[in-house]
Design a protein around this motif. Structure first.
Motif, PDB file in Angstrom:
ATOM      1  N   CYS A 178      12.206  -3.224  12.438  1.00 42.20           N
ATOM      2  CA  CYS A 178      10.909  -3.142  13.115  1.00 42.20           C
ATOM      3  C   CYS A 178      10.019  -4.344  12.804  1.00 42.20           C
ATOM      4  N   LYS A 179      10.405  -5.109  11.830  1.00 44.32           N
ATOM      5  CA  LYS A 179       9.553  -6.226  11.417  1.00 44.32           C
ATOM      6  C   LYS A 179       9.916  -7.481  12.200  1.00 44.32           C
ATOM      7  N   ASN A 180       8.926  -8.149  12.713  1.00 44.47           N
ATOM      8  CA  ASN A 180       9.123  -9.495  13.224  1.00 44.47           C
ATOM      9  C   ASN A 180       7.897 -10.303  12.831  1.00 44.47           C
ATOM     10  N   VAL A 181       7.973 -11.583  13.006  1.00 51.21           N
ATOM     11  CA  VAL A 181       6.929 -12.475  12.516  1.00 51.21           C
ATOM     12  C   VAL A 181       5.562 -12.147  13.117  1.00 51.21           C
ATOM     13  N   TYR A 182       5.533 -11.678  14.359  1.00 53.12           N
ATOM     14  CA  TYR A 182       4.261 -11.384  15.019  1.00 53.12           C
ATOM     15  C   TYR A 182       3.642 -10.101  14.468  1.00 53.12           C
ATOM     16  N   MET A 183       4.464  -9.093  14.253  1.00 48.79           N
ATOM     17  CA  MET A 183       3.965  -7.849  13.678  1.00 48.79           C
ATOM     18  C   MET A 183       3.484  -8.091  12.241  1.00 48.79           C
ATOM     19  N   LEU A 184       4.260  -8.835  11.478  1.00 47.28           N
ATOM     20  CA  LEU A 184       3.876  -9.103  10.092  1.00 47.28           C
ATOM     21  C   LEU A 184       2.588  -9.924  10.021  1.00 47.28           C
ATOM     22  N   ALA A 185       2.418 -10.846  10.965  1.00 45.61           N
ATOM     23  CA  ALA A 185       1.183 -11.642  11.006  1.00 45.61           C
ATOM     24  C   ALA A 185      -0.006 -10.741  11.321  1.00 45.61           C
ATOM     25  N   ARG A 186       0.163  -9.837  12.282  1.00 45.24           N
ATOM     26  CA  ARG A 186      -0.920  -8.916  12.645  1.00 45.24           C
ATOM     27  C   ARG A 186      -1.294  -8.035  11.456  1.00 45.24           C
ATOM     28  N   ILE A 187      -0.307  -7.427  10.831  1.00 45.65           N
ATOM     29  CA  ILE A 187      -0.566  -6.537   9.699  1.00 45.65           C
ATOM     30  C   ILE A 187      -1.163  -7.321   8.525  1.00 45.65           C
ATOM     31  N   GLY A 188      -0.628  -8.525   8.290  1.00 48.59           N
ATOM     32  CA  GLY A 188      -1.152  -9.369   7.215  1.00 48.59           C
ATOM     33  C   GLY A 188      -2.603  -9.771   7.433  1.00 48.59           C
ATOM     34  N   ALA A 189      -3.009  -9.825   8.700  1.00 48.35           N
ATOM     35  CA  ALA A 189      -4.397 -10.176   9.024  1.00 48.35           C
ATOM     36  C   ALA A 189      -5.333  -8.968   8.915  1.00 48.35           C
ATOM     37  N   GLY A 190      -4.762  -7.795   8.649  1.00 45.50           N
ATOM     38  CA  GLY A 190      -5.591  -6.609   8.457  1.00 45.50           C
ATOM     39  C   GLY A 190      -5.696  -5.697   9.668  1.00 45.50           C
ATOM     40  N   PHE A 191      -4.969  -6.020  10.735  1.00 42.45           N
ATOM     41  CA  PHE A 191      -4.980  -5.163  11.918  1.00 42.45           C
ATOM     42  C   PHE A 191      -3.862  -4.136  11.767  1.00 42.45           C
ATOM     43  N   LYS A 192      -4.227  -2.878  11.559  1.00 40.75           N
ATOM     44  CA  LYS A 192      -3.216  -1.846  11.320  1.00 40.75           C
ATOM     45  C   LYS A 192      -2.494  -1.435  12.591  1.00 40.75           C
ATOM     46  N   SER A 193      -3.145  -1.574  13.720  1.00 42.92           N
ATOM     47  CA  SER A 193      -2.510  -1.172  14.974  1.00 42.92           C
ATOM     48  C   SER A 193      -2.617  -2.293  16.002  1.00 42.92           C
ATOM     49  N   ARG A 194      -1.776  -2.205  16.998  1.00 43.43           N
ATOM     50  CA  ARG A 194      -1.826  -3.166  18.100  1.00 43.43           C
ATOM     51  C   ARG A 194      -3.131  -3.014  18.871  1.00 43.43           C
ATOM     52  N   ALA A 195      -3.600  -1.775  18.941  1.00 40.47           N
ATOM     53  CA  ALA A 195      -4.862  -1.520  19.643  1.00 40.47           C
ATOM     54  C   ALA A 195      -6.008  -2.262  18.966  1.00 40.47           C
TER      55      ALA A 195
END
Length: 178
Positions: A12-29
């Motif tokens: 489930c991990k890819n660089v874009y998801m990890l970047a989003r989560i690392g930036a503090g955004f817990k959800s795509r929304a």
């Protein structure tokens, strides 16, 4: 890496998801509120169903404060970038500085020979081996320069962001005011 990202299955991990989560955004929304990218499109990018456009990569890199996304895109997804882009190594200040200085010294030792080869404005067969060796060193120097620049850019962005509230903190503060 955040605790949330650590709990995700590897597939489930890819660089874009990890970047989003690392930036503090817990959800795509949450992230899509700060991006000119819809939640569905973001989901497709994060699951690998869609290759992001250069514009999407650029805005994600900026919003997530993850400049590595730009290098990843150019060196792995962009048809032209695959041929010419240099992907930086992930090194700390000491490693990137020492690597850079080492390759500068290596290339400096070959500059006289490079001038000798270039003086008559042609490359003879006996000069080719020296030129190939020098070009390999110059390529290694270029990679060291890109690695050093990547490190400095990341540190500069982090230091700039530390002086300003993060997007997530700003959003949370806005909700607290309302």
């Amino acid at each position: 890496m955040s605790i949330l990202a650590d709990r995700l299955p590897q597939q489930c991990k890819n660089v874009y998801m990890l970047a989003r989560i690392g930036a503090g955004f817990k959800s795509r929304a949450d992230a899509s509120e700060f991006l000119p990218i819809g939640e569905r499109t973001l989901a497709k990018i994060e699951t690998g169903e869609k290759v992001p456009s250069p514009e999407e990569i650029s805005v994600m890199a900026d919003t997530y404060n993850r400049q590595k996304l730009l290098y990843e895109y150019c060196s792995e997804l962009c048809p032209v970038g695959k041929q010419i882009a240099v992907k930086p190594e992930e090194k700390d200040l000491s490693g990137s500085t020492i690597g850079l200085l080492r390759w500068i010294k290596e290339v400096q030792g070959d500059l006289e020979r490079l001038v000798e080869i270039a003086e008559d404005n042609r490359i003879t067969p006996d000069e080719v081996p020296d030129l190939v060796i020098t070009m390999d060193k110059i390529s290694a120097l270029w990679k060291s320069i890109v690695t050093y620049k990547f490190y400095v850019d990341c540190v500069a962005r982090i230091n700039t962001k530390e002086k300003q509230p993060t997007l997530v903190a700003e959003r949370q503060a806005a909700y607290n005011i309302l």
